[in-house]
Scaffold this motif. Structure first.
Motif, mmCIF file in Angstrom:
data_model
loop_
_atom_site.group_PDB
_atom_site.id
_atom_site.type_symbol
_atom_site.label_atom_id
_atom_site.label_comp_id
_atom_site.label_asym_id
_atom_site.label_seq_id
_atom_site.Cartn_x
_atom_site.Cartn_y
_atom_site.Cartn_z
ATOM 1 N N LEU A 67 -50.209 -2.268 0.598
ATOM 2 C CA LEU A 67 -51.102 -1.944 -0.840
ATOM 3 C C LEU A 67 -50.583 -0.836 -1.663
ATOM 4 O O LEU A 67 -50.945 -0.961 -2.730
ATOM 5 N N LEU A 68 -49.661 -0.516 -1.292
ATOM 6 C CA LEU A 68 -48.824 0.675 -2.191
ATOM 7 C C LEU A 68 -47.944 -0.083 -3.034
ATOM 8 O O LEU A 68 -47.305 0.719 -3.862
ATOM 9 N N TRP B 165 -50.070 -4.752 -6.417
ATOM 10 C CA TRP B 165 -51.520 -4.784 -5.824
ATOM 11 C C TRP B 165 -52.216 -3.746 -6.856
ATOM 12 O O TRP B 165 -53.327 -3.670 -6.877
ATOM 13 N N LYS B 166 -51.325 -2.892 -7.841
ATOM 14 C CA LYS B 166 -52.173 -2.072 -8.836
ATOM 15 C C LYS B 166 -53.196 -2.708 -9.491
ATOM 16 O O LYS B 166 -52.984 -3.464 -10.318
ATOM 17 N N GLY B 167 -54.457 -2.038 -9.588
ATOM 18 C CA GLY B 167 -55.337 -2.575 -10.455
ATOM 19 C C GLY B 167 -56.102 -3.796 -9.870
ATOM 20 O O GLY B 167 -57.024 -4.332 -10.426
ATOM 21 N N LYS C 119 -53.775 6.068 -6.174
ATOM 22 C CA LYS C 119 -53.091 6.204 -7.331
ATOM 23 C C LYS C 119 -52.830 4.703 -7.974
ATOM 24 O O LYS C 119 -52.193 4.477 -8.919
ATOM 25 N N GLN C 120 -53.506 3.600 -7.289
ATOM 26 C CA GLN C 120 -53.360 2.216 -7.462
ATOM 27 C C GLN C 120 -54.454 1.667 -8.385
ATOM 28 O O GLN C 120 -54.572 0.499 -8.599
ATOM 29 N N ASP C 121 -55.013 2.577 -9.120
ATOM 30 C CA ASP C 121 -55.870 2.227 -9.892
ATOM 31 C C ASP C 121 -57.117 1.359 -9.340
ATOM 32 O O ASP C 121 -57.318 0.171 -9.887
ATOM 33 N N TRP D 91 -58.421 -8.933 -6.106
ATOM 34 C CA TRP D 91 -57.731 -9.709 -5.041
ATOM 35 C C TRP D 91 -57.869 -9.457 -3.687
ATOM 36 O O TRP D 91 -57.674 -10.629 -2.891
ATOM 37 N N VAL D 92 -58.086 -8.202 -3.567
ATOM 38 C CA VAL D 92 -57.812 -7.806 -2.085
ATOM 39 C C VAL D 92 -58.824 -6.424 -2.042
ATOM 40 O O VAL D 92 -59.044 -5.753 -2.948
ATOM 41 N N GLY D 93 -59.565 -6.260 -0.954
ATOM 42 C CA GLY D 93 -60.208 -5.384 -0.568
ATOM 43 C C GLY D 93 -60.588 -4.901 0.881
ATOM 44 O O GLY D 93 -60.439 -5.860 1.454
ATOM 45 N N PHE D 94 -61.332 -3.917 1.060
ATOM 46 C CA PHE D 94 -61.700 -3.391 2.420
ATOM 47 C C PHE D 94 -63.158 -3.516 2.653
ATOM 48 O O PHE D 94 -63.921 -2.837 1.837
#
Length: 368
Positions: free
Chosen positions: A186-187, A191-193, A228-230, A250-253
């Motif tokens: 995810l870093l 994947w940012k934003g 820091k990935q917005d 797009w992706v999440g926990f």
């Protein structure tokens, strides 16, 4: 383990933790056809049932019994016992403060709480819950695939269902071969934003990472870099699941309890088996101390853990039961046999409760 492999749907799910066999021969069992009925040997329970009918209502502060789930549970329980279920939905952190205020004012409205075991533990520490470990349904522990006392040996709250908190993707946006295979993926800049989590200020879910950090599977620097990935945030895990399903992220926990109802409706959402670990957990139910309808509450708790109650609840919500005699109703999209399960039983419950209570991850995931 608690869920199934997507490619082997006939497999039988393993429990979070084996339910212990009785240490001594059990007393005459409660009839399996209706575990909520009193027996001739149980005059005390008979009195509770009669008192429950006179009270006539149970006020439930709940995180997960929304929509069709709450309507169905209410209808079946009321038809069975003639007792109304008054469901008040919200988030665990808010309920803690609400019940504290009610207690301080000497006017407790809540009869019971349903939600994360970590919120339940914080309620216990605040003296807001009372014990309910002597229910007839709990006499036959061999009926359970998961020990109802897994999180609270003293019985202040009981495990009501099993689930996985994990990474989920929108399959319309994230194509095969492009899925993250590890949390650290995810870093990556792509994947940012596009990532969403539940808000660590009000949700206990991000606190689960305390276990991966404790076990040195991840470091605090991972959460700092992730912040820091917005990232996007939602107050609840159901909100996270909905935004993934709609393509807003797009992706999440989030968790299988939040995703399953959407998956049953055909939403493009799928669980991911992250290399560092997937969190195996369970939701809990517990009686509030000095609740206005204590007998009706005990009757309901006994019912929701019975074969009928578990079958009704897990079928309408599409989640895994804690009983051996109830089938698996989970949709294929959330079934998984993880390569590296992280069990969040009693060993880590206090750690997670404290992490949330102290808001330790808030400045990392939500930097100013």
């Amino acid at each position: 383990m608690i869920l199934l492999v997507a490619c082997t749907p006939q497999a039988t799910p393993a429990p979070l933790s084996p339910a212990p066999a009785p240490a001594a021969p059990a007393k005459a069992p409660v009839p399996a056809s209706d575990l909520t009925s009193p027996t001739s040997q149980d005059a005390a329970w008979n009195k509770i049932v009669e008192a429950a009918k006179k009270e006539g209502i149970v006020n439930v502060y709940t995180w997960g019994w929304t929509g069709d789930t709450g309507v169905t549970i209410t209808k079946v329980f009321e038809n069975r016992h003639g007792i109304k279920l008054n469901i008040i939905t919200g988030r665990g952190a808010e309920f803690i403060e609400r019940i504290k205020t009610e207690t301080r004012m000497g006017n407790v409205t809540a009869d019971m709480f349903e939600g994360a075991a970590q919120h339940s533990e914080n309620m216990r520490l605040e003296g807001l819950l009372t014990q309910a470990g002597d229910l007839p349904v709990l006499r036959n522990k061999v009926d359970f695939s998961v020990d109802p006392f897994l999180f609270s040996p003293e019985g202040y709250y009981l495990v009501e269902n099993q689930f996985y908190s994990a990474l989920y993707i929108n399959t319309n946006l994230v194509k095969p071969g492009e899925e993250p295979k590890a949390w650290v993926d995810l870093l990556e800049p792509k994947w940012k934003g596009k990532i969403i989590f539940s808000d660590p200020v009000v949700s206990v879910s991000p606190s689960y990472f305390a276990v991966l950090i404790e076990q040195k599977r991840l470091g605090l620097d991972f959460l700092e870099k992730l912040g820091k990935q917005d990232m996007m945030f939602d107050p609840s895990t159901p909100g996270v699941a909905s935004k993934i399903a709609r393509g807003e992220a797009w992706v999440g926990f989030t968790d299988t309890n939040s995703v399953a109802p959407l998956a049953l409706e055909g939403a493009p959402i799928k669980i991911i088996d992250t290399r560092e670990g997937v969190f195996a957990n369970g939701l809990a139910v517990g009686p509030v101390k000095n609740g206005p309808h204590p007998n009706a509450t005990r009757l309901f708790l006994n019912w929701i853990l019975s074969q009928e109650g578990q079958d009704v609840y897990t079928k309408v919500k599409g989640v895994l039961t804690v009983r051996k005699d109830v089938p698996d109703y989970q949709p294929q999209a959330v079934r998984l046999k993880p390569q590296n399960p992280v069990f969040l039983g009693s060993e880590y419950n206090n750690l997670l409760a404290k992490t949330f209570r102290d808001k330790q991850f808030v400045p990392l995931l939500k930097p100013k």
